[in-house]
Scaffold this active site. Structure first.
Site, PDB file in Angstrom:
ATOM      1  N   ASP A   1     137.463   2.729  93.982  1.00 46.00           N
ATOM      2  CA  ASP A   1     138.819   2.526  94.503  1.00 46.00           C
ATOM      3  C   ASP A   1     139.328   1.133  94.115  1.00 46.00           C
ATOM      4  O   ASP A   1     140.464   0.772  94.422  1.00 46.00           O
ATOM      5  CB  ASP A   1     138.892   2.776  96.015  1.00 46.00           C
ATOM      6  CG  ASP A   1     137.972   1.878  96.814  1.00 46.00           C
ATOM      7  OD1 ASP A   1     137.214   1.089  96.221  1.00 46.00           O
ATOM      8  OD2 ASP A   1     138.013   1.977  98.070  1.00 46.00           O
ATOM      9  N   SER A   2     138.486   0.358  93.390  1.00 40.48           N
ATOM     10  CA  SER A   2     138.965  -0.878  92.764  1.00 40.48           C
ATOM     11  C   SER A   2     140.046  -0.555  91.738  1.00 40.48           C
ATOM     12  O   SER A   2     140.732  -1.460  91.258  1.00 40.48           O
ATOM     13  CB  SER A   2     137.807  -1.635  92.106  1.00 40.48           C
ATOM     14  OG  SER A   2     137.037  -0.759  91.293  1.00 40.48           O
TER      15      SER A   2
ATOM     16  N   ASP B   1     134.936   7.314  94.451  1.00 38.52           N
ATOM     17  CA  ASP B   1     135.110   6.714  95.785  1.00 38.52           C
ATOM     18  C   ASP B   1     136.051   7.540  96.653  1.00 38.52           C
ATOM     19  O   ASP B   1     137.128   7.967  96.190  1.00 38.52           O
ATOM     20  CB  ASP B   1     135.744   5.319  95.630  1.00 38.52           C
ATOM     21  CG  ASP B   1     134.736   4.201  95.766  1.00 38.52           C
ATOM     22  OD1 ASP B   1     133.667   4.412  96.379  1.00 38.52           O
ATOM     23  OD2 ASP B   1     135.025   3.101  95.256  1.00 38.52           O
TER      24      ASP B   1
ATOM     25  N   LYS C   1     131.374   8.488  97.008  1.00 35.52           N
ATOM     26  CA  LYS C   1     130.863   7.271  97.643  1.00 35.52           C
ATOM     27  C   LYS C   1     131.771   6.896  98.797  1.00 35.52           C
ATOM     28  O   LYS C   1     132.993   7.105  98.716  1.00 35.52           O
ATOM     29  CB  LYS C   1     130.803   6.110  96.635  1.00 35.52           C
ATOM     30  CG  LYS C   1     130.392   4.785  97.279  1.00 35.52           C
ATOM     31  CD  LYS C   1     129.998   3.720  96.249  1.00 35.52           C
ATOM     32  CE  LYS C   1     131.141   2.905  95.683  1.00 35.52           C
ATOM     33  NZ  LYS C   1     131.938   2.183  96.691  1.00 35.52           N
TER      34      LYS C   1
ATOM     35  N   GLU D   1     132.302   3.897 102.239  1.00 30.87           N
ATOM     36  CA  GLU D   1     131.890   2.640 102.860  1.00 30.87           C
ATOM     37  C   GLU D   1     131.527   2.862 104.328  1.00 30.87           C
ATOM     38  O   GLU D   1     132.211   3.627 105.022  1.00 30.87           O
ATOM     39  CB  GLU D   1     133.027   1.612 102.757  1.00 30.87           C
ATOM     40  CG  GLU D   1     133.360   1.250 101.322  1.00 30.87           C
ATOM     41  CD  GLU D   1     134.497   0.237 101.197  1.00 30.87           C
ATOM     42  OE1 GLU D   1     134.972  -0.295 102.225  1.00 30.87           O
ATOM     43  OE2 GLU D   1     134.918  -0.013 100.055  1.00 30.87           O
TER      44      GLU D   1
ATOM     45  N   GLU E   1     127.065  -4.768  98.578  1.00 30.70           N
ATOM     46  CA  GLU E   1     128.001  -5.702  97.945  1.00 30.70           C
ATOM     47  C   GLU E   1     127.966  -7.068  98.620  1.00 30.70           C
ATOM     48  O   GLU E   1     128.091  -7.185  99.849  1.00 30.70           O
ATOM     49  CB  GLU E   1     129.423  -5.102  98.004  1.00 30.70           C
ATOM     50  CG  GLU E   1     130.458  -5.993  97.331  1.00 30.70           C
ATOM     51  CD  GLU E   1     131.783  -5.309  97.035  1.00 30.70           C
ATOM     52  OE1 GLU E   1     131.885  -4.074  97.218  1.00 30.70           O
ATOM     53  OE2 GLU E   1     132.722  -6.013  96.629  1.00 30.70           O
TER      54      GLU E   1
HETATM   55  O1  KIV Z   1     135.484   0.277  93.970  1.00 33.71           O
HETATM   56  C1  KIV Z   1     134.577  -0.312  93.367  1.00 33.71           C
HETATM   57  O2  KIV Z   1     134.717  -0.729  92.213  1.00 33.71           O
HETATM   58  C2  KIV Z   1     133.307  -0.501  94.056  1.00 33.71           C
HETATM   59  C3  KIV Z   1     132.298  -1.388  93.406  1.00 33.71           C
HETATM   60  C4  KIV Z   1     132.677  -2.792  93.629  1.00 33.71           C
HETATM   61  C5  KIV Z   1     130.924  -1.094  93.859  1.00 33.71           C
HETATM   62  O3  KIV Z   1     133.109   0.018  95.106  1.00 33.71           O
END
Ligand code: KIV
Length: 271
Positions: free
Chosen positions: A51-52, A90, A120, A122, A189
């Protein structure tokens, strides 16, 4: 022979085999077809459609604004390009924290519409029911602890997490819970290296770090950061393997000059 060289397709089982044999896992983000293709062809083990994307693709300050539809768009583009790597997408903010049913519906949409291999999310104890429900539908889940960017408004800062004992103990407890629930791997992280190593030693599942030191089972970076496309972001844990920002600006500058001077196109570059 390393597991990495043996396999034609990386699965969650391949990752646990890598941990068993002490072979480090390589993971990078990708959000589009062309980049994912290059990263996969280079031999990466795991591609994270993170989600980056909210930051590096959409220009938002945080990861919070990105939607499920947008993550699915990025996930689909990446999966089309990949032949070998395991692709993880994510779950974006607001699509799994409400309740476990919502989490399952969001995960099913990701799996059905992108054809990715896993999701994934959090969090630890707070999201454990969602993790269990998603897993019970046969969808592999990767956990994410330590600095959780979707909670940035709670922290107020992107500083190193779990330096104090209480937060470190909670992180260890959350990691155990995620493993017991059935997660196939966990991302840690921005935490102290000693804590990363302790968690990796204690868990049987692979622990992949971003700013979690060298004692974990693998490393992940955001591709725009490690290639030097993003310039303003330079935390201690980031190693830049290229300075693409300078190269891209140089190439674009040359193009502009050639267009203005009418050097481009030349006789051979037209019909
Ligand atoms: O969204 C992302 O890029 C991440 C990484 C920083 C692990 O979750």
């Amino acid at each position: 022979m390393s597991v990495h060289k043996e396999v034609k397709r990386v699965t969650t089982h391949v990752l646990s085999e890598m941990k068993l044999r002490g072979e480090k896992i390589s993971m990078l983000t990708a959000y589009d077809y062309s980049m994912a293709r290059l990263v996969d062809e280079a031999g990466i083990d795991v591609i994270l459609v993170g989600d980056s994307a909210s930051n590096v693709m959409a220009g938002n300050e945080t990861t919070l604004p990105i939607t499920l539809d947008q993550m699915i768009y990025h996930g689909k583009s990446v999966v089309k390009a990949v032949n070998r790597a395991l692709v993880v997408v994510d779950l974006p903010f607001g699509t799994y924290q409400g309740d476990s049913k919502e989490a399952l519906i969001s995960s099913i949409r990701i799996m059905k519409e992108t054809h990715a291999d896993a999701v994934k999310m959090e969090g630890g104890k707070e999201v454990i029911q969602s993790v269990e429900r998603i897993l019970s539908a046969g969808i592999p889940v990767m956990g994410h602890l330590g600095l959780m960017p979707q909670s940035i408004h709670k922290y107020g800062t992107y500083t190193v997490r779990a330096k104090q004992d209480a937060e470190a103990e909670k992180l260890i407890e959350d990691a155990r819970l995620l493993e017991e629930a059935g997660c196939f791997a966990i991302v840690l992280e921005k935490i102290p290296a000693a804590l990363g190593e302790r968690v990796a030693k204690e868990l049987k599942i692979p622990v992949i770090g971003i700013g979690a030191g060298g004692g974990v089972d693998g490393q992940v970076l955001v591709i725009h950061d490690m290639l030097g496309i993003t310039q303003e972001f330079s935390p201690r844990f980031l190693r830049r393997y290229h300075n693409l920002a300078t190269e891209i600006k140089g190439a674009v500058g040359n193009y502009i000059q050639d267009v203005k001077s009418q050097d481009f196109p030349n006789d051979k570059e037209q019909y």
